[in-house]
Enzyme design. Structure first.
Site, PDB file in Angstrom:
ATOM      1  N   ASP A   1      -3.477  16.754 -17.411  1.00 31.40           N
ATOM      2  CA  ASP A   1      -3.707  15.329 -17.662  1.00 31.40           C
ATOM      3  C   ASP A   1      -3.104  15.047 -19.048  1.00 31.40           C
ATOM      4  O   ASP A   1      -3.621  15.500 -20.062  1.00 31.40           O
ATOM      5  CB  ASP A   1      -5.215  15.045 -17.632  1.00 31.40           C
ATOM      6  CG  ASP A   1      -5.543  13.579 -17.869  1.00 31.40           C
ATOM      7  OD1 ASP A   1      -4.743  12.890 -18.549  1.00 31.40           O
ATOM      8  OD2 ASP A   1      -6.603  13.115 -17.405  1.00 31.40           O
TER       9      ASP A   1
ATOM     10  N   LYS B   1      -4.280   3.566 -20.271  1.00 29.71           N
ATOM     11  CA  LYS B   1      -4.375   3.869 -21.694  1.00 29.71           C
ATOM     12  C   LYS B   1      -3.027   3.597 -22.373  1.00 29.71           C
ATOM     13  O   LYS B   1      -2.570   2.476 -22.376  1.00 29.71           O
ATOM     14  CB  LYS B   1      -4.864   5.313 -21.867  1.00 29.71           C
ATOM     15  CG  LYS B   1      -6.060   5.673 -20.962  1.00 29.71           C
ATOM     16  CD  LYS B   1      -7.284   4.866 -21.322  1.00 29.71           C
ATOM     17  CE  LYS B   1      -8.591   5.291 -20.719  1.00 29.71           C
ATOM     18  NZ  LYS B   1      -8.804   5.265 -19.304  1.00 29.71           N
TER      19      LYS B   1
ATOM     20  N   TYR C   1     -12.272  15.073 -19.098  1.00 32.77           N
ATOM     21  CA  TYR C   1     -12.652  13.657 -19.040  1.00 32.77           C
ATOM     22  C   TYR C   1     -13.837  13.521 -18.070  1.00 32.77           C
ATOM     23  O   TYR C   1     -13.838  14.154 -16.997  1.00 32.77           O
ATOM     24  CB  TYR C   1     -11.447  12.822 -18.596  1.00 32.77           C
ATOM     25  CG  TYR C   1     -11.842  11.473 -18.091  1.00 32.77           C
ATOM     26  CD1 TYR C   1     -12.430  10.546 -18.945  1.00 32.77           C
ATOM     27  CD2 TYR C   1     -11.687  11.124 -16.756  1.00 32.77           C
ATOM     28  CE1 TYR C   1     -12.840   9.314 -18.480  1.00 32.77           C
ATOM     29  CE2 TYR C   1     -12.083   9.886 -16.284  1.00 32.77           C
ATOM     30  CZ  TYR C   1     -12.666   8.993 -17.150  1.00 32.77           C
ATOM     31  OH  TYR C   1     -13.084   7.780 -16.685  1.00 32.77           O
TER      32      TYR C   1
ATOM     33  N   ARG D   1       0.827  -1.224   0.000  1.00 34.69           N
ATOM     34  CA  ARG D   1       0.000   0.000   0.000  1.00 34.69           C
ATOM     35  C   ARG D   1       0.854   1.264   0.000  1.00 34.69           C
ATOM     36  O   ARG D   1       0.392   2.332  -0.407  1.00 34.69           O
ATOM     37  CB  ARG D   1      -0.978   0.028   1.187  1.00 34.69           C
ATOM     38  CG  ARG D   1      -1.798   1.317   1.210  1.00 34.69           C
ATOM     39  CD  ARG D   1      -2.932   1.321   2.206  1.00 34.69           C
ATOM     40  NE  ARG D   1      -2.558   0.867   3.513  1.00 34.69           N
ATOM     41  CZ  ARG D   1      -1.853   1.578   4.393  1.00 34.69           C
ATOM     42  NH1 ARG D   1      -1.434   2.792   4.099  1.00 34.69           N
ATOM     43  NH2 ARG D   1      -1.559   1.066   5.572  1.00 34.69           N
TER      44      ARG D   1
END
Ligand code: PLP
Length: 384
Positions: free
Chosen positions: A177, A202, A105, A51
């Site tokens: 982004d 992506k 987005y 984590r």
């Protein structure tokens, strides 16, 4: 280690990889261990634990991604949205205000419009193409400005150098982004942005088989985002980290092929009588083609187009094609088609979509690495 290699193609293979190789393994093995032996770490954030995003798989990616964008540091996250939300929640505190590009987005748009108020945060959408309008939107508590390299699904290219200049002049943090461009086509930190974000789902991974995200920027910012992520829990799984590192190795080959293929497809569509409009920054007819040419090394693998016809006809066209998969998302090796009004931007009201120019008959194409000729033949048949 991050800066040892000069060219991006070489960095993709070697930057950040442990040397000497672990047990001589040419491919970095997956460290599928939740925790590691205590080795005297002084701080909670340095304990080795999945984590805390610091297994050898994570650390390799951090060094590699920083090297790709010529940044000081980078961090991987469980998803693109984990990268975006954790960065915003790190850099903004209750009472702060954000300027954000108006066509974002869908997930980021929803985060701002639906969740921000729960954190005591406010925002205003700006026309990121018109720098003369930004000053009027500033408030005394504005802390950051947020844009995308190319907008989804209209492929607009904002005044990105203007954003950097404005942010510097006003003491704002500039955040971009960079998912659609990928570090092959655009490296925002070189252009003065403070933070570059990615959905690694992506292009970075490129094989449509993981979700992941990345935050790239100055070491001081990345450390703050890391500490917040450690508490929010959006760590990347080591197996996903392994696949992301594997996918990254072919990023330059994939994206350059996709740049060329998308340009050929955009040109074909632009000359087709059944097509009303094509959005692709590589076309000379794109309103910001000159800007894109100056900023980017390639125009990317995503384009969108409107048919001369209804949304039902657009839907029917999707199903007449045989090669592309009808699916949301982008950046993978397979060509995908989607109608944003029904998928990525379905969360927006009809009014918001039409204000942003996202028509119901708009089709978005993410060009894969299949033979360009075969995609063209398939499209010609479906349009015919
Ligand atoms: N940013 C952009 C431009 C995207 O297209 C997406 C997803 O489609 C995201 C961020 C969110 O990424 P993820 O789905 O990995 O959370």
């Amino acid at each position: 280690m991050a800066n040892t290699y000069q060219r991006i193609e070489t960095k993709l293979i070697h930057a950040g990889e442990p040397r000497p190789r672990i047990a001589g393994a040419i491919a970095l093995p997956i460290f599928q261990s939740a925790m590691f032996e205590y080795a005297g770490e002084a701080s909670y954030h340095d304990l080795r634990y999945i984590r805390l995003n610091n297994t050898p798989n994570h650390l390799t990616l951090h060094r590699k991604l920083a090297a790709l964008e010529n940044a000081e540091a980078a961090l991987v996250t469980a998803s693109g949205m984990a990268a975006i939300s954790t960065t915003l929640l790190t850099l903004l505190k209750a009472g702060d205000h954000l300027l954000a590009q108006s066509c974002l987005y869908g997930g980021t748009h929803d985060l701002l419009t639906r969740n921000f108020k729960d954190f005591g945060l406010t925002f205003d959408f700006i026309d990121a193409d018109d720098c003369s309008s930004w000053r009027a939107a500033l408030r005394p508590n504005t802390r950051a400005i947020y844009v995308e390299a190319m907008t989804n699904p209209l492929l607009e290219v904002a005044d990105l150098p203007g954003v950097v200049e404005f942010a510097r002049g006003q003491g704002l943090i500039s955040i971009i982004d960079n998912t659609f461009a990928s570090p092959i086509n655009f490296r925002p930190i070189e252009r003065g942005f403070d933070v570059s974000l990615h959905s690694a789902t992506k292009y970075l991974n490129g094989h449509s088989d993981i979700v992941g995200g990345a935050v790239v920027g100055r070491a001081e910012i990345i450390e703050r985002v890391t500490h917040k992520l450690n508490h929010l829990g959006g760590a990347m799984d080591p197996h996903a980290a392994f696949l992301l590192n594997r996918g990254l190795k072919t990023l330059a080959l994939r994206v350059r092929f996709q740049n060329d293929s998308a340009l050929a497809i955009a040109r074909f569509l632009a000359s087709h009588p059944a097509v009303a409009r094509v959005n692709y920054p590589g076309l000379e007819s794109h309103p910001r083609h000159e800007r894109a040419r100056k900023l980017f090394d390639g125009f990317g693998g995503v384009l969108s187009f409107e048919l001369k016809g209804s949304s039902e006809q657009a839907e029917a066209l999707l199903h007449r094609t045989t090669l592309p998969a009808i699916a949301p998302s982008l950046g993978g090796v397979e060509t995908l088609l989607t109608r944003p009004a029904r998928t990525s931007h379905a969360g927006l009201s009809e009014g918001d979509r039409s204000r942003l120019g996202i028509a119901d008959n708009l089709i978005r194409m993410s060009v894969g690495i299949e033979a360009t000729e075969e995609i063209l033949e398939d499209l010609a048949r479906a349009l015919g």
